[in-house]
Structure formats: structure tokens, C-alpha cells
Design an enzyme around this catalytic site. Structure first.
Site, PDB file in Angstrom:
ATOM      1  N   VAL A   1       0.834  -1.208   0.030  1.00  0.00           N
ATOM      2  CA  VAL A   1       0.014   0.083  -0.035  1.00  0.00           C
ATOM      3  C   VAL A   1       1.055   1.062   0.240  1.00  0.00           C
ATOM      4  O   VAL A   1       0.701   2.176  -0.838  1.00  0.00           O
ATOM      5  CB  VAL A   1      -0.893  -0.039   0.991  1.00  0.00           C
ATOM      6  CG1 VAL A   1      -1.983   1.143   1.227  1.00  0.00           C
ATOM      7  CG2 VAL A   1      -1.760  -1.396   1.286  1.00  0.00           C
TER       8      VAL A   1
ATOM      9  N   VAL B   1     -11.460  -0.888   4.912  1.00  0.00           N
ATOM     10  CA  VAL B   1     -12.536  -1.686   4.277  1.00  0.00           C
ATOM     11  C   VAL B   1     -12.671  -1.462   3.030  1.00  0.00           C
ATOM     12  O   VAL B   1     -12.949  -0.587   2.153  1.00  0.00           O
ATOM     13  CB  VAL B   1     -13.862  -1.400   4.930  1.00  0.00           C
ATOM     14  CG1 VAL B   1     -14.895  -2.568   4.707  1.00  0.00           C
ATOM     15  CG2 VAL B   1     -13.678  -1.324   6.441  1.00  0.00           C
TER      16      VAL B   1
ATOM     17  N   GLY C   1       0.076  -9.533  -3.388  1.00  0.00           N
ATOM     18  CA  GLY C   1      -0.121  -8.310  -2.456  1.00  0.00           C
ATOM     19  C   GLY C   1      -1.319  -8.211  -1.848  1.00  0.00           C
ATOM     20  O   GLY C   1      -1.706  -7.127  -1.213  1.00  0.00           O
TER      21      GLY C   1
ATOM     22  N   LYS D   1     -13.164  -5.426   9.560  1.00  0.00           N
ATOM     23  CA  LYS D   1     -13.792  -4.701   8.711  1.00  0.00           C
ATOM     24  C   LYS D   1     -15.364  -4.575   9.082  1.00  0.00           C
ATOM     25  O   LYS D   1     -15.814  -3.493   9.184  1.00  0.00           O
ATOM     26  CB  LYS D   1     -13.663  -5.217   7.208  1.00  0.00           C
ATOM     27  CG  LYS D   1     -12.291  -5.047   6.683  1.00  0.00           C
ATOM     28  CD  LYS D   1     -12.051  -5.801   5.455  1.00  0.00           C
ATOM     29  CE  LYS D   1     -10.532  -5.470   4.781  1.00  0.00           C
ATOM     30  NZ  LYS D   1     -10.223  -6.550   3.775  1.00  0.00           N
TER      31      LYS D   1
END
Ligand code: NDP
Ligand code: HSE
Length: 438
Positions: free
Chosen positions: A16, A134, A189, A207
Site C-alpha cells: 500500500v 474496508v 500483495g 472490517k
């Protein structure tokens, strides 16, 4: 206008973090055209400066201790992309205590410590934004907190773990085995640092804790969520479900019912006619059912570098606009005002009502089915349909696939204990709930 600049510090340069560095560079002009300000990476942090990365970090000030980001640069926003709830928690709490805004993709952190983070950030008048936590690229947090803020939400249901959806889809489409597909998800990933969080349903439960808190105005309560992963789902189940007109998906469900709220994460059979049944691969989707808007559906990439970075950078832009306009108006972190959350009764899984798919492996001899159905009868469970399959490897045993009418879960659980005790029944019975989603 050109001199307006927002300085960010990025902690974590993995899937990320590198996506965020790349996206800020790739769409620099586009972002400036939209906002009128520049977002400058003032410093970055990861464990190892020399590691080969998927983004170019030459020229950035580097810290191997992310906490150094807070003190050493004039940072407007800390972007936490490390994961977990150890150093990430320390970084976020220290930042907000120093009135520095935070953007994070860390669902574990928000699910487990969000109540505390929310309180401190509000007291210190700084924002903690977590859109990427989320459903990756899908802006579901913004939708629930802002676009649906006029609604009372009845229920939410979603495929909110990309790795498990990728595995279930690939197993059915390619007949590859579970472990091979998981390896693929890791390489792309999608998986968590510990993929057991994906497979075992913990990530989806983190989440769901977030989604249920912002949807129903309840405190974040990860420990009350019923969690099951996809470990026991076999290719046979995916195929039998298909034969019955269903698709197996790993769902997170939050639903207001008469005596409280259901919060559960587990595999489900969904009718193949539902839009969400066709959400495949790493894609996620969330259905939100509310009183004014009715049912609405949100769909997109649930994981991956640039897809997740899209949500992170959007949060950075939102907070930057607020800093630049010197506004102190924020959407409450948990969507409802601090102090207005209601403590609802979260139902035990044994209290929920559902239809069930059951796969029972039995000795291939007369009278077995009668013994099983007798036990169901004694627990007031009525059978809707039965498929008796052949076991191609061993004809001593046969799998029986049953679909029940709706029944309270405790009746099914108790019946399965009795059935598993029959000497004609082999292996643990596979039980999957059936969700109509209407
Ligand atoms: P990665 O494992 O790819 O990256 C983690 C990064 O954190 C690495 O750069 C690592 O450094 C760095 N790091 C770890 N420990 C420390 C430490 N003590 N100090 C400084 N840096 C540290 O994780 P992801 O990018 O996949 O995930 C990051 C967060 O985003 C997690 O919370 C995850 O749940 C969430 N997320 C992930 C998505 C995805 O698609 N992967 C999607 C949505 C959310 P180094 O590189 O030097 O090892
Ligand atoms: N491991 C997570 C998933 C990343 O597969 O959905 C996105 O939150």
C-alpha cells in the site's frame, strides 16, 4: 495557489505504501487541478532503507523508526501503512496527541482500538481517516458516513476480503488447490502479513466491526462478532452449490433484528441470481439496505497496491482541504457523535435463524438416510431438498447434500452433534448458511 502545500509522512512502504508514493507522483497534476494544492512527501519510514521497493524513494528523508516522523519534520498528516496494532498504534496515538491528523489503511487498529482513537482524536480536534481499511478502492466508509447519513440502516452484507474471494473464485474456475491459489494471492500483495487473518475470517471481522459501528451507531466491538473462515470449504462444496443454483461466498453480515444486532462473518450460499454472487476474484462488494435509499450496492477492487492507494490518497486530500480551509468541521470518526452510540444486544450465533446447506459423508448402506432424517425431525428441522452423490474415489462412502428450511441455529448445531455420533457417519459435517440477501 502554487505555494499551498501539505506535508505528509508515510510510515510503511510495502504494497500500500509504495502504491501511495506511486499514485501521488503519477497523478500529481490531476490532484493539483482538483484541489489547488500540492501534497509533498516530507519523509518516509520502513524497517530497511536498502530494501528493493516497488516505488522510487530516492531523495526522500528516511527514518527506520516511524515515531521519528512525528518530531523531526513539520508534518501535517501522518499516513500509517505499517499494519498490526503495535508500532502502528503507538504512531497513531502519538500523532493525534500532538494534534497531527492521521490517514490509515489499518482495519485491525481501528477495529480493536478505534473507540479510544476516536475519543482522543475528537478531544484533540484532529482527524483519523480510514477509508482504505474496508474494501480497498471501494469508498464504502464515505458512503455510509456521508452519503447515507439521512438513513436508518437495516442491514449490511459484503464480500470484504479480497484474498478469500480470490481463492474461492480461482478454485472453482481453475480447479487449482487451495494452497496454490493462496500463494498467488500472496504474490499479488492481497494477503495480510499473516494470511491466517484472511483465511480464518479475522480480517473480514475487523472490517465488519468498523462497518457495523458506523452503520448502526454502536461502539466498535470486534469480540462480539461470530467468525468462521473458508478453511473447510472444498471444491466439492463449490460444485454442489452450483448444482443447487447457488454460489459460495465469504460474507460479513450486520443486521438489525427484533431482539438486537447480528454480527457474523462466515461462508454463505447466495442465490446465483444476486448481483453480489457474481463478484469474483479480488473484487469486493457491499450491499447496504436502508430505509430511505433502499438497497444499494458498492463494488470494486478490495485489495492491491494502486487500488488501495486510491482510498488512502483520497483521505489525504479530504484532510488537506480541511487544513487549507482552516475548517474544524469533521464527520465523526464513528459516523455518530461521540457519546451517542447505543449499546445494543449482539446476538449469539445460536440465536440466528437461517437455511442450511449440509454435506454429510456416510457409509453407503440402506437405512442411513432414515436415521439422519429422524434426528432432524426430533429437532423440528425440515428438509427442503436432498442430493445423494457418488464418491468417485471410494464407493464405501457417499456424500449426502441436504438443504434445510429456515431454522434456529441451535437446533441445527444440536442435531449435527447427534448425527456425527452415528457410526455410519464419517468425518465432520460441512455446514454452510444460506443467505437470500433480500
Ligand atoms: P506490507 O507488509 O506490504 O508493508 C508493510 C510495511 O510496513 C513495510 O514497508 C515494512 O517495512 C513496514 N514496517 C513494518 N514494521 C515496521 C516498523 N516497525 N517500522 C517501520 N516500518 C515498518 O503491508 P501492506 O502494504 O499490504 O499493508 C499495510 C496496511 O494496509 C495493513 O494495515 C493492511 O491491513 C492494510 N491494507 C492492505 C491492503 C493490501 O491490498 N495489501 C488493502 C487494504 C488495507 P519494510 O518494507 O522495510 O519491511
Ligand atoms: N488482506 C486484505 C484482503 C487486504 O485480502 O482483503 C485488503 O484489506
Amino acid at each position: 495557489m502554487k505555494n499551498k502545500k501539505i506535508r505528509i509522512g508515510i510510515a510503511g512502504l510495502g504494497t500500500v505504501g509504495s502504491g501511495v508514493v506511486n499514485l501521488l507522483d503519477k497523478n500529481k497534476e490531476e490532484i493539483f487541478r482538483r484541489t489547488g494544492f500540492e501534497i509533498e512527501i516530507a519523509a518516509i519510514s520502513a524497517t530497511d532503507k536498502t530494501k528493493q521497493r516497488d516505488c522510487d524513494i530516492t531523495g526522500f528523508k528516511f527514518y527506520s523508526n516511524p515515531l521519528d516522523l512525528i518530531d523531526s519534520e513539520q508534518i501535517d498528516i501522518i499516513v500509517e501503512l505499517i499494519g498490526g496494532d503495535k508500532v502502528a498504534k503507538e504512531l497513531v496515538l502519538k500523532s493525534i496527541k500532538k494534534n497531527i491528523h492521521v490517514v490509515t489503511a489499518n482495519k485491525a487498529l481501528i477495529a480493536l482500538h478505534g473507540n479510544e482513537i476516536s475519543e482522543i482524536s475528537e478531544k484533540n480536534q484532529c482527524d483519523v481517516a480510514f477509508e482504505a481499511s474496508v474494501a480497498g478502492a471501494v469508498p464504502i466508509i464515505k458512503v455510509i458516513r456521508e452519503s447515507l447519513s439521512a438513513n436508518k440502516i437495516f442491514w449490511i452484507a459484503g464480500i470484504i476480503n479480497g484474498t478469500t474471494n480470490f481463492i474461492l473464485t480461482k478454485m472453482l474456475q481453475t480447479k487449482k488447490n487451495f494452497d496454490d491459489v493462496l500463494e498467488e494471492a500472496k504474490k499479488l500483495g492481497y494477503a495480510e502479513a499473516d494470511p491466517a487473518f484472511d483465511i480464518g475470517g479475522i480480517d473480514a471481522a475487523h472490517k465488519l466491526a468498523i462497518l457495523s459501528s458506523i452503520s448502526f451507531g454502536i461502539p466498535l466491538d470486534f469480540n462480539s462478532i461470530y467468525v468462521e473462515g473458508i478453511e473447510n470449504i472444498e471444491l466439492d462444496d463449490l460444485n454442489y452449490a452450483k448444482e443447487l443454483g447457488y454460489v459460495i461466498k465469504h460474507l460479513a453480515i450486520g443486521r438489525r433484528v427484533k431482539n438486537g444486532i447480528e454480527l457474523r462473518v462466515h461462508p454463505c450460499l447466495i442465490p446465483n441470481t444476486r448481483l453480489i454472487a457474481n463478484v469474483d476474484g479480488v473484487k469486493n462488494a457491499v450491499v447496504v439496505s436502508s430505509d430511505a435509499a433502499g438497497p444499494t450496492l458498492y463494488y470494486g477492487a478490495g485489495a492491491g497496491s494502486l487500488a488501495t492507494a486510491s482510498s488512502v490518497v483520497s483521505d489525504i486530500i479530504d484532510i488537506s482541504r480541511k487544513i487549507i480551509s482552516k475548517s474544524n468541521v469533521s464527520v465523526p470518526l464513528q459516523s455518530y457523535q461521540q457519546g451517542s452510540q447505543s449499546k445494543e444486544n449482539i446476538l449469539n450465533i445460536r440465536e440466528i435463524k437461517s437455511r442450511y446447506y449440509l454435506r454429510i459423508r456416510v457409509i453407503n448402506e440402506p437405512g442411513v438416510l432414515a436415521r439422519i432424517t429422524k434426528i432432524f425431525g426430533s429437532k423440528s428441522i425440515s428438509i427442503e431438498s436432498i442430493l445423494q452423490k457418488e464418491d468417485l474415489i471410494n464407493d464405501e462412502f457417499v456424500p449426502i447434500v441436504l438443504v434445510t428450511h429456515a431454522v434456529v441455529e441451535k437446533n441445527i448445531t444440536d442435531a449435527l452433534v447427534d448425527i456425527e455420533n452415528l457410526e455410519v457417519v464419517k468425518d465432520k459435517i460441512i455446514k454452510i448458511r444460506i443467505e437470500e440477501l433480500n
